[in-house]
Enzyme design. Structure first.
Site, mmCIF file in Angstrom:
data_model
loop_
_atom_site.group_PDB
_atom_site.id
_atom_site.type_symbol
_atom_site.label_atom_id
_atom_site.label_comp_id
_atom_site.label_asym_id
_atom_site.label_seq_id
_atom_site.Cartn_x
_atom_site.Cartn_y
_atom_site.Cartn_z
ATOM 1 N N PRO A 133 34.137 42.502 41.183
ATOM 2 C CG PRO A 133 35.643 41.267 41.889
ATOM 3 C CD PRO A 133 35.518 42.460 40.978
ATOM 4 N N GLY A 177 34.650 41.613 46.220
ATOM 5 C CA GLY A 177 35.655 42.703 46.593
ATOM 6 C C GLY A 177 35.100 44.109 46.864
ATOM 7 C CG ASP A 214 47.854 54.561 46.223
ATOM 8 O OD1 ASP A 214 47.982 55.903 46.745
ATOM 9 O OD2 ASP A 214 47.344 53.837 46.818
#
Length: 267
Positions: free
Chosen positions: A43, A46, A109
């Site tokens: 989006p 973001g 991560d």
């Protein structure tokens, strides 16, 4: 645990990046140099400023969709998927979808969900060096990278480029894959790289390449840099003394004579 470090050819492939933050920007940077087509899914609210700038600056290479990841249909036609999300559960879900679709995936991560890792990289033209800690310590990879960079001189990239040009012309002169010709090409190129210094290789020009092929390859020998330099100098150049030395010495002598005359008149 170890990994197989490979150079993955992504030219003209489709790479999906899910997410728009700083990690997404890093992934875009890494993929842009491969000449792949990049699809970014996030989006607009973001998007990290750098991610947005990369999308705008490379609109011919990046397709941007202002939306969230909605399901397995997003994977249609993709050759690689990279997730750069804060949502660990969604990242794992996307990884599972990718594996069912046999698409290699990397989840930022989440090392145990990755099919491959992004190591710390050193780039200098065609030279690429990757340092991987296999997901154990990205910061350590960066520290090792800095040590390696300090050991490099900056001449390696240009030298490799010149060797590539020589190799291409050699293959055009002596074509063929494998066989005796292929073995001889490899042996000759290996000998050249062992005999010539890195700085010498970086100074290769087209005239020297032609002479290497004529006087070296054709005669099954490797001329030294000094041999070629003696016959490949441009007109007006001489071995040993730079062509600029004469004018410089003349200019300096003129200044000294002028100063001497001025000093004698003052006395």
């Amino acid at each position: 645990m170890g990994s197989l470090l490979i150079a993955w050819q992504l030219k003209s492939k489709n790479v999906l990046i899910v997410g728009g933050g700083e990690i997404a920007a890093q992934r875009i940077d890494s993929i842009l140099v491969t000449d792949a087509h990049i699809i970014v899914l996030a989006p607009h609210g973001g998007l990290n400023p750098r991610t947005e700038r990369l999308i705008l600056d490379h609109s011919d290479r990046i397709t941007y969709h202002d939306r969230f990841f909605v399901g397995v249909e997003e994977l249609q036609g993709m050759d690689m998927v990279l997730t750069a999300l804060d949502d660990v559960e969604l990242s794992r879900e996307i990884c599972n979808m990718c594996r069912k679709s046999r698409i290699p995936v990397n989840a930022a991560d989440i090392p145990d969900s990755c099919d491959f890792y992004f190591g710390s990289q050193i780039r200098d033209g065609p030279l690429q060096v990757m340092i991987s800690t296999n997901g154990n310590g990205p910061k350590m990879a960066n520290l090792v990278k800095k040590r390696l960079q300090n050991a490099l001189t900056g001449i390696e990239g240009p030298a490799i480029t010149k060797v590539g040009e020589l190799r291409a012309q050699l293959k055009a002169r002596a074509p063929g894959v494998g066989g005796e010709v292929g073995k001889r090409r490899m042996k000759w190129m290996t000998s050249l790289c062992n005999i010539w210094g890195m700085e010498e290789l970086a100074l290769l020009d087209n005239n020297m390449i032609q002479q290497l092929l004529d006087d070296g390859w054709e005669k099954d020998r490797v001329p030294t840099f000094v041999e070629l330099k003696g016959t490949c100098l441009k007109p007006g150049f001489s071995r040993g003394i730079s062509p600029t030395i004469g004018p410089v010495l003349g200019f300096a002598t003129g200044i000294l004579l002028t100063l001497s005359a001025w000093w004698i008149r003052r006395r």
